[in-house]
Design an enzyme around this catalytic site. Structure first.
Site, PDB file in Angstrom:
ATOM      1  N   SER A   1      -5.255  11.106   0.979  1.00 15.80           N
ATOM      2  CA  SER A   1      -4.136  10.184   1.157  1.00 15.80           C
ATOM      3  C   SER A   1      -4.075   9.762   2.634  1.00 15.80           C
ATOM      4  CB  SER A   1      -2.843  10.852   0.682  1.00 15.80           C
ATOM      5  OG  SER A   1      -1.831   9.906   0.502  1.00 15.80           O
TER       6      SER A   1
ATOM      7  N   HIS B   1      -3.255   9.999  -8.205  1.00 14.68           N
ATOM      8  CA  HIS B   1      -3.244  10.427  -6.808  1.00 14.68           C
ATOM      9  C   HIS B   1      -3.165  11.949  -6.691  1.00 14.68           C
ATOM     10  CE1 HIS B   1      -2.889   9.312  -2.598  1.00 14.68           C
ATOM     11  NE2 HIS B   1      -1.847  10.105  -2.439  1.00 14.68           N
TER      12      HIS B   1
END
Length: 583
Positions: free
Chosen positions: A440, A556
């Site tokens: 991320s 994610h």
């Protein structure tokens, strides 16, 4: 250590104190699926796909199911009764008129979808075909009370008065408020003022309200407090209320508060530790101690139970002055603390000649700390020195520290990371090659740092960011998050598009000489896979050794709650890549 060994652990969650004793849930991986068991006083009651156990009037209630969820009611000697089913049951609680539920209807994913809001899909949920609503089950009928093109995120009641938190007023920007609900007609009365976040809510027996959050608008770095909105009071626990310390444990824990009589119990973070605090008389008193990370708890009638993690232990449960360990044969290597000025960091040193892996956390407003990391232990057990730190931008060190990277991604934060790395190498006289990895924002920093230095012999960039402009139009939060974090208001002016490009790693990709692996979930809507595709293609065209690993069906959360086979495969591929270039 093999990837199978790394993931052969049990993780605690759903701790609840009842008149019959202590309920808790243990989650584990079996045959490429997550399984859970419900325990009462550390004795297993049932297993499968189960969660959210509550005892009420001598009946055990729990949520069961994978593709759809059912609320189950079971007597001590009776058979199970399914009360109702939804696509997903998020939470439930009891009221004099029945059971209050936050849930989603099951949607047909094969039908065409029309988007009419900025936020029309969300990571780990996909296209927002159904939203999270408040339901009431009166024993016969399931009735929708509050619904719309927004989410109801939490519910609390004293059995009569009902409040919810909801994104009704700011759904596009993930802003939330508290509303009082009239169950008879669904009418809502807004309680919070201004703009902000509501991460957890609670109500005591007298109907007083408290919540964990802030009213500072669109500020992802904001310090969170326990706020009493009807009394105009707020209290902070540690350096911020709640828990922002990362781990890669598959527990799915989230912030919680308990409000009993005139006391609120909340997690509070200070640097890399998260402990519990008791708030009363407008003061916060720390009630647990140690370099630990509390992940969840329950409190009633003066009794406290909580589960926590340490660098050596994945999951521990404290109750009645006893500690229960579901993984008695697991003991991780202990990291050494390394402070470089105001930057807190850690190192697991396995040998001065061994290669080094620098890990960079995501967020950026999260933190590393005293939690167990499956991946850290895996690489340490495979002959690597593991190092990690909390650069400026990390949460838990005060709001000014957390805000210090805003408008400056890749500036002071990168300086902190590189300075920390050099200090560790000097302190332990390390001579091995160095690799870098992160996910991320940590993936952004991995992509960025290899355009600025050739000190790393290999890189692995996960669920990463390479182009802040394209992410504004493809990420579920990018259109506002990227803008705010970059210090701009409107990402679509020519001036700001250029500014975003100049702080994007892809803008400097011609500088990269480091062999780089990209790992990404196909269904990542936070940092969409096109971010990895761009950087991978650019490196390929520039003749830099690179591969792109795509995991179907993963979001994610692919490194924390991805498909188990994918997570094991991921560790193996990372090990092979670093072995190839660092050993």
């Amino acid at each position: 250590m093999e990837p199978e060994d790394a993931y052969s652990i049990k993780i605690l969650s759903d701790v609840r104190l009842t008149e019959k004793g202590l309920l808790h849930v243990e989650t584990y991986i079996e045959n490429n699926k997550y399984k859970s068991s419900i325990f009462l006083n550390k004795k297993e009651l049932l297993s499968g796909s189960v969660s959210h156990p509550i005892f009420k009037d001598d009946y055990l209630y729990f949520v069961e199911g994978e593709k759809t969820n059912s609320l189950i009611k079971q007597g001590e000697y009776g058979s199970k009764v399914s009360l109702f089913s939804l696509g997903k049951i998020i939470d439930y609680t009891f009221h004099v008129k029945g059971i209050l539920i936050i849930g989603e209807e099951k949607a047909d994913k094969k039908l065409p979808f029309e988007a009419n809001t900025i936020k029309y899909r969300f990571d780990s949920r996909g296209l927002l075909r159904s939203r999270r609503s408040l339901y009431l089950f009166d024993g016969k009928e399931l009735r929708k009370i509050v619904s719309g093109n927004f989410d109801v995120t939490a519910v609390a009641t004293n059995g009569k008065r009902v409040i919810i938190s909801s994104t009704m007023s700011g759904d596009d920007y993930n802003l939330s408020d508290i509303f009082e609900v009239n169950l008879d007609n669904g009418e809502l009365k807004r309680i919070t003022e201004g703009e902000g976040e509501v991460d957890a809510i609670a109500m005591n027996e007298q109907g007083q309200i408290a919540y964990l959050g802030h009213r500072k608008g669109k500020q992802p770095w904001a310090t969170k407090e326990i706020i009493f909105p009807e009394e105009g009071k707020s209290v902070i626990c540690g350096n911020t209320c709640g828990n922002n310390v990362l781990s890669d444990l598959f527990d799915g824990s989230k912030d919680k508060i308990v409000f009993e009589k005139d006391e609120v119990i909340s997690e509070g973070q200070t640097k890399g530790s998260t402990n519990l605090y008791k708030i009363s008389d407008n003061k916060a008193e720390q009630i647990t101690e140690g370099k630990i990370v509390v992940k969840g708890f329950d409190y009633t009638n003066g009794k406290l139970a909580y589960y926590y993690t340490t660098p050596e232990k994945p999951s521990l449960l404290y109750y009645n002055n006893e500690i229960y360990d579901p993984n008695p044969n697991v003991k991780g290597k202990t990291p050494e603390e390394i402070n470089n000025g105001e930057i807190e960091g850690w190192a697991i040193i396995t040998g001065k000649n061994n290669p080094i892996i620098l890990f960079i956390h995501g967020g950026p407003h999260t933190a590393y700390g005293y939690s167990y990391f499956i991946e850290f232990q895996f690489f340490a057990n495979n002959g690597y020195n593991v190092i990690y730190c909390n650069p400026r931008g990390s949460q838990g060190y005060g709001e000014d520290f957390a805000k210090a990277c805003v408008g400056d991604w890749g500036g002071k934060d990168m300086e902190d990371i590189l300075s920390f790395t050099k200090k560790v190498i000097e302190k332990y006289n390390l001579s091995g090659k160095i690799g870098v990895t992160g996910g991320s924002y940590g993936g952004f920093m991995t992509n960025w740092i290899i355009t600025k230095t050739n000190m790393f012999s290999a890189a692995i960039s996960e669920r990463s960011i390479s182009n802040l402009v394209s992410m504004c139009g493809t990420s579920d939060i990018g259109f506002w998050f990227n803008a705010i974090e970059s210090g701009i208001d409107d990402p679509w002016t020519q001036e700001n598009i250029l500014k975003l490009m100049k702080i994007s790693p892809i803008y400097y990709v011609k500088n990269v000489k480091t062999p780089t692996m990209f790992i990404h979930g196909e269904e990542d809507y936070r940092c969409p896979i096109e971010q990895a595709e761009q950087y991978y293609t650019a490196l390929k065209m520039n003749g830099i050794p690179t591969v792109l690993v795509r995991y179907q069906g993963d979001s994610h959360e692919h490194a924390r709650r991805g498909k188990p086979n994918n997570m094991r495969d991921r560790l193996q591929r990372k090990l092979e890549w670093f072995n190839k270039y660092l050993k």
